[in-house]
Design a protein around this motif. Structure first.
Motif, short mmCIF file in Angstrom:
data_model
loop_
_atom_site.label_atom_id
_atom_site.label_comp_id
_atom_site.label_asym_id
_atom_site.label_seq_id
_atom_site.Cartn_x
_atom_site.Cartn_y
_atom_site.Cartn_z
N MET A 52 29.34 24.90 -15.12
CA MET A 52 28.15 24.10 -14.84
C MET A 52 27.18 24.09 -16.01
O MET A 52 26.54 23.08 -16.30
N THR A 53 27.06 25.25 -16.68
CA THR A 53 26.12 25.34 -17.80
C THR A 53 26.47 24.31 -18.87
O THR A 53 25.61 23.54 -19.33
N MET A 54 27.75 24.25 -19.22
CA MET A 54 28.16 23.30 -20.24
C MET A 54 28.16 21.87 -19.70
O MET A 54 27.75 20.94 -20.38
N TRP A 55 28.57 21.72 -18.43
CA TRP A 55 28.64 20.38 -17.86
C TRP A 55 27.26 19.73 -17.76
O TRP A 55 27.07 18.56 -18.08
N LEU A 56 26.27 20.51 -17.32
CA LEU A 56 24.93 19.95 -17.17
C LEU A 56 24.36 19.56 -18.53
O LEU A 56 23.62 18.58 -18.65
N LEU A 57 24.73 20.32 -19.55
CA LEU A 57 24.28 19.93 -20.89
C LEU A 57 24.88 18.58 -21.27
O LEU A 57 24.18 17.66 -21.67
N PHE A 58 26.19 18.48 -21.10
CA PHE A 58 26.84 17.24 -21.52
C PHE A 58 26.37 16.05 -20.69
O PHE A 58 25.96 15.02 -21.23
N VAL A 61 33.08 10.59 -12.39
CA VAL A 61 34.53 10.61 -12.59
C VAL A 61 34.91 11.71 -13.58
O VAL A 61 35.87 12.46 -13.38
N LEU A 62 34.11 11.80 -14.66
CA LEU A 62 34.40 12.80 -15.69
C LEU A 62 34.34 14.22 -15.15
O LEU A 62 35.07 15.10 -15.62
N LEU A 63 33.46 14.43 -14.18
CA LEU A 63 33.35 15.78 -13.61
C LEU A 63 34.70 16.22 -13.03
O LEU A 63 35.08 17.38 -13.11
N PHE A 64 35.44 15.24 -12.48
CA PHE A 64 36.74 15.57 -11.91
C PHE A 64 37.84 15.58 -12.96
O PHE A 64 38.83 16.28 -12.82
N ALA A 65 37.66 14.80 -14.01
CA ALA A 65 38.69 14.69 -15.03
C ALA A 65 38.54 15.77 -16.10
O ALA A 65 39.25 15.75 -17.10
N THR A 66 37.62 16.68 -15.90
CA THR A 66 37.37 17.75 -16.86
C THR A 66 37.48 19.08 -16.12
O THR A 66 37.05 19.18 -14.98
N PRO A 67 38.05 20.09 -16.73
CA PRO A 67 38.19 21.38 -16.03
C PRO A 67 36.88 22.13 -15.93
O PRO A 67 36.67 23.14 -16.59
N VAL A 68 35.97 21.59 -15.10
CA VAL A 68 34.68 22.24 -14.91
C VAL A 68 34.78 23.20 -13.74
O VAL A 68 34.34 24.34 -13.81
N LEU A 69 35.38 22.70 -12.63
CA LEU A 69 35.40 23.47 -11.38
C LEU A 69 36.76 24.11 -11.13
O LEU A 69 36.93 24.85 -10.18
N LEU A 73 43.37 14.32 -23.73
CA LEU A 73 42.77 13.25 -24.55
C LEU A 73 41.28 13.09 -24.23
O LEU A 73 40.52 12.58 -25.04
N ASN A 74 40.90 13.52 -23.05
CA ASN A 74 39.49 13.57 -22.70
C ASN A 74 38.85 14.63 -23.59
O ASN A 74 39.14 15.81 -23.48
N PRO A 75 37.96 14.22 -24.49
CA PRO A 75 37.42 15.18 -25.46
C PRO A 75 36.68 16.34 -24.80
O PRO A 75 36.55 17.41 -25.37
N LEU A 76 36.23 16.12 -23.57
CA LEU A 76 35.48 17.18 -22.90
C LEU A 76 36.37 18.35 -22.49
O LEU A 76 35.89 19.47 -22.29
N VAL A 77 37.67 18.09 -22.37
CA VAL A 77 38.59 19.17 -22.00
C VAL A 77 38.54 20.27 -23.06
O VAL A 77 38.36 21.45 -22.75
N GLY A 78 38.62 19.86 -24.31
CA GLY A 78 38.55 20.82 -25.41
C GLY A 78 37.22 21.55 -25.44
O GLY A 78 37.15 22.77 -25.62
N VAL A 79 36.12 20.77 -25.25
CA VAL A 79 34.79 21.37 -25.29
C VAL A 79 34.65 22.42 -24.20
O VAL A 79 34.20 23.55 -24.43
N MET A 80 35.09 22.05 -22.98
CA MET A 80 34.93 22.94 -21.84
C MET A 80 35.78 24.20 -22.01
O MET A 80 35.32 25.31 -21.78
N GLU A 81 37.03 24.00 -22.43
CA GLU A 81 37.91 25.15 -22.65
C GLU A 81 37.36 26.04 -23.75
O GLU A 81 37.41 27.26 -23.66
N GLY A 82 36.85 25.41 -24.77
CA GLY A 82 36.28 26.17 -25.89
C GLY A 82 35.10 27.02 -25.43
O GLY A 82 34.96 28.19 -25.80
N PHE A 83 34.24 26.41 -24.60
CA PHE A 83 33.07 27.12 -24.13
C PHE A 83 33.47 28.30 -23.23
O PHE A 83 32.91 29.39 -23.31
#
Lengths: 425, 277
Positions: free
Chosen positions: B90-96, B199-207, B223-233
């Protein structure tokens, strides 16, 4: 470089086109797609809905000039200001400017209601192009000019509109810019504050910086500007403030050409109608037609009448009114027990020489014809002729010395200073 | 004429140009002041003020823990309670999402500025993307506290958090530049953005952890760039997460591409903002 002051602005062949009906109105994607084909055809042909508020505008402004832009509503003055300030780009031509430009199209642009006065000064200053350091330096002067010290830490949503405007202008007035563009901001605020603003803009101009000023207030334009452009889709006239303003005022009313106005039979008028004013003109006592009078200059009003029924006792009344139509002084033909005049049918001309000391500004003539025997008004035309009093005497030795005009008429007065009064113990 | 007087030439709209970098530098204080305004205004006249920056991620993490962790029994990586896993997400998701939403909306919410005064317009999205960083910083401290409470070991990787933050901002700004410029002409963007973010919230490994995504679709998914960001965080903050490796290349590359193309497009569209907005 010659000894002439350097250029501040050069406007070359500038035009601005707005496309009505294409692009501008197609803000929904679906409309845009639907309009695609039509749009393509239009773009490749002459578009009937092209609108050019300005075309082929050319002029230069030297450093230290205070340039006024005047013209009717929709003439393109504000568009021109937006082009110079770079808010919008020209469609043709180019604009060169030297030095930092600050634009004041509105007072308090970017003020946020929730932020305090202090916070908004910084934000507004930065929006107008100041660095934080500069604002730090000028903060006290800004607060002082606005005169709202005790409210600096109150959110501006609690400000009165007067305080809001004062603070907004204060920020802009303390910008360290080379070119200041100002659009009609004096329309807001009380007269005291307006005078302060004009004074500040005069200071700016006198410091050798450049001011471009758009206003409908001819008086302010004449007082502040060293040069005036009359704008109507382009530059119509360019010259000394008094001349250009006078020309503009002549053009505002199409029935008025030069110093003479034809009054059509169906013009707005009251009265029983046995006689009607057909034209009215103004001239100097040496018979030169003019509607721009020097300070204190006597003038002659010439009226022609079409008289349909004989009037036994005709009496005239010429009212000098403000531009808004408020009567200031009245000259009547039967004052000083002058006799009434019998008027036969036909066309007649009446002249009256008026000597009064009007202060600089815009005025109108109201012309009435009465039947003194019946105590009835035969003809009354309220906005018969517009004229203007300049802030300069004919021979240059008199000048109205104050920044703002108070009242309309200067009475002759003699002042005596008495000995010191005794004060009660 | 003295040499220090700056000469400016305004000409009819050019096709493509980069933002005037020197001018942007002159206006750096404005970027800061606008971002500060956005932060300050958000919590004015609220009772708990900046505590909202804590309440939001925490309450969302609790809600998701209850419904997804406890009821739907979504797994978290070993050694990490689902609540902490969700809080980090959530911390990273709310930022993005905050940065993207504010950036996309920034031009339309600045109509008064755009039509009344000139400054490099790109400052508007630039300052909008920064405001949520303050909330992020607050939420990040809360995350650290939560890690301590749950006895989760702190990672050396933590030092790489700023890199992940930067990646998220680059992606948000790149997309935000396009959207904010398009929004001036096409109001459709206003409808599109909140929907896309959902939609992105579901297409990204946030939850849910990335491991829940079947292997054979992972390459499409990533290919969703947020996947890398989220995993990295997650890798930077939580133990036991796999190093994101090649997945970080995707946000780095697509983020940069979007940023550069976004700047170009924005700069081109900016030239008639005042006429269209």
């Amino acid at each position: 470089m010659s000894s002439e002051p350097a250029l501040a602005l050069r406007v070359e062949q500038v035009g601005k086109r707005y496309r009505l009906g294409t692009g501008v109105h197609h803000n929904l994607l679906a409309e845009r797609l639907g309009a695609g084909l039509r749009g393509w055809r239009r773009r490749h042909g002459e578009d009937a809905q092209d609108f050019w508020p300005l075309r082929d505008v050319d002029f230069e402004v030297r450093r230290g000039e205070a340039l006024g832009l005047i013209g009717r509503n929709g003439a393109g003055k504000s568009t021109l200001l937006k082009l110079i300030s770079r808010i919008t780009r020209p469609t043709t031509g180019r604009i060169e400017s030297w030095g930092r430009i600050a634009t004041l199209l509105e007072v308090g642009t970017g003020f946020h209601p929730e932020l305090t006065g202090r916070e908004n000064v910084y934000l507004n200053g930065a929006i107008l192009g100041m660095r934080r350091r500069e604002i730090d330096m000028r903060f006290d002067a800004i607060a002082d000019f606005a005169g709202i010290d005790q409210f600096l830490d109150t959110p501006v949503k609690r400000y009165s509109s007067g305080m809001f405007v004062r603070l907004g202008f204060a920020v802009a007035a303390h910008l360290e810019t080379d070119i200041l563009l100002v659009d009609e901001v004096l329309a807001v605020g009380d007269s005291e504050f307006q005078r302060k603003c004009l004074g500040k803009m005069q200071d700016v101009a006198q410091e050798g910086r450049t001011v471009v000023f758009v206003s409908h207030n001819m008086h302010a334009v004449q007082r502040l500007c060293t040069r005036v452009l009359l704008i109507d889709g382009g530059v119509i006239d360019d010259g000394a403030p008094d001349d250009v303003v006078a020309k503009y005022l002549d053009e505002v009313d199409p029935s008025q050409t030069g110093a003479m106005a034809r009054i059509a039979p169906d013009a707005e008028r009251q009265g029983s109608g046995e006689a009607r004013l057909t034209s009215v003109g103004m001239s100097t006592v040496s018979d030169e037609p003019t509607t721009s009078l020097y300070l204190g200059q006597p003038f002659v009003v010439t009226m022609t009448y079409d008289v349909r029924a004989q009037i036994a006792e005709a009496a005239w009344e010429v009212g000098l009114c403000t531009a808004d139509g408020e009567r200031i002084v009245t000259a009547q033909s039967i004052d000083y027990s002058a006799p009434t005049l019998p008027l036969a049918t036909g066309s007649h001309r009446v002249d009256v020489e008026i000597r009064t000391f009007l202060l600089p500004g815009d005025y109108r003539l109201e012309i009435q014809l009465h039947d003194a025997a019946k105590e009835a008004t035969i003809d009354c035309v309220q906005r018969a002729l517009r004229f203007h009093v300049l802030n300069a005497a004919e021979h240059g030795d008199d000048r109205y010395p104050w920044q703002s005009v108070r009242g309309y008429v200067r009475p002759e007065s003699t002042w005596t200073l008495g000995a010191e009064m005794e004060t009660k113990a | 004429m003295s040499a220090d007087v700056q000469r400016t030439v305004t000409e009819p709209a050019q096709r493509w140009e980069l933002p005037p970098l020197r001018q942007l530098w002159d206006y750096r204080d404005l970027v800061y002041l606008l971002a500060r305004r956005d932060v300050a205004v958000r919590y004015k006249q609220t009772v708990i003020g900046a505590l909202w920056a804590v309440v939001q991620p925490v309450s969302l993490a609790i809600v998701f823990s209850v419904f997804l962790g406890f009821i739907a029994k979504l797994p978290a990586p070993e050694g990490v309670p689902y609540a902490v896993f969700a809080l980090a997400g959530m911390t990273m998701w709310l930022l993005f999402s905050g940065s993207l939403m504010r950036t996309a909306d920034s031009t339309l919410s600045s109509v008064a500025l755009i039509s009344k005064v000139y400054f490099p317009r790109v400052i508007i999205p630039l300052s909008a993307v920064l405001a949520p960083v303050v909330d992020f910083a607050v939420a990040f401290v809360v995350l650290l506290i939560a890690l301590a409470i749950y006895g989760v070991e702190l990672q050396v990787n933590l030092l790489l958090t700023p890199v992940m933050l930067l990646l998220a901002l680059v992606v948000a700004l790149g997309a935000g530049l396009w959207l904010s410029a398009l929004a001036v002409r096409y109001r459709d963007v206003q409808q599109l953005v909140p929907f896309t973010i959902q939609v992105l919230l579901f297409a990204t490994p946030v939850l849910y952890p990335l491991s829940q995504v079947p292997d054979h679709v992972q390459w499409v998914y990533a290919l969703n760039p947020l996947v890398g960001v989220m995993e990295g965080f997650r890798w930077a903050t939580l133990p036991g997460a796999d190093a994101p490796g090649w997945m970080l290349v995707i946000p780095a590359v697509t983020g940069t591409l979007m940023l550069v193309s976004g700047l170009l497009y924005f700069q081109r569209a900016e030239q008639d903002f005042a006429d269209v907005i």
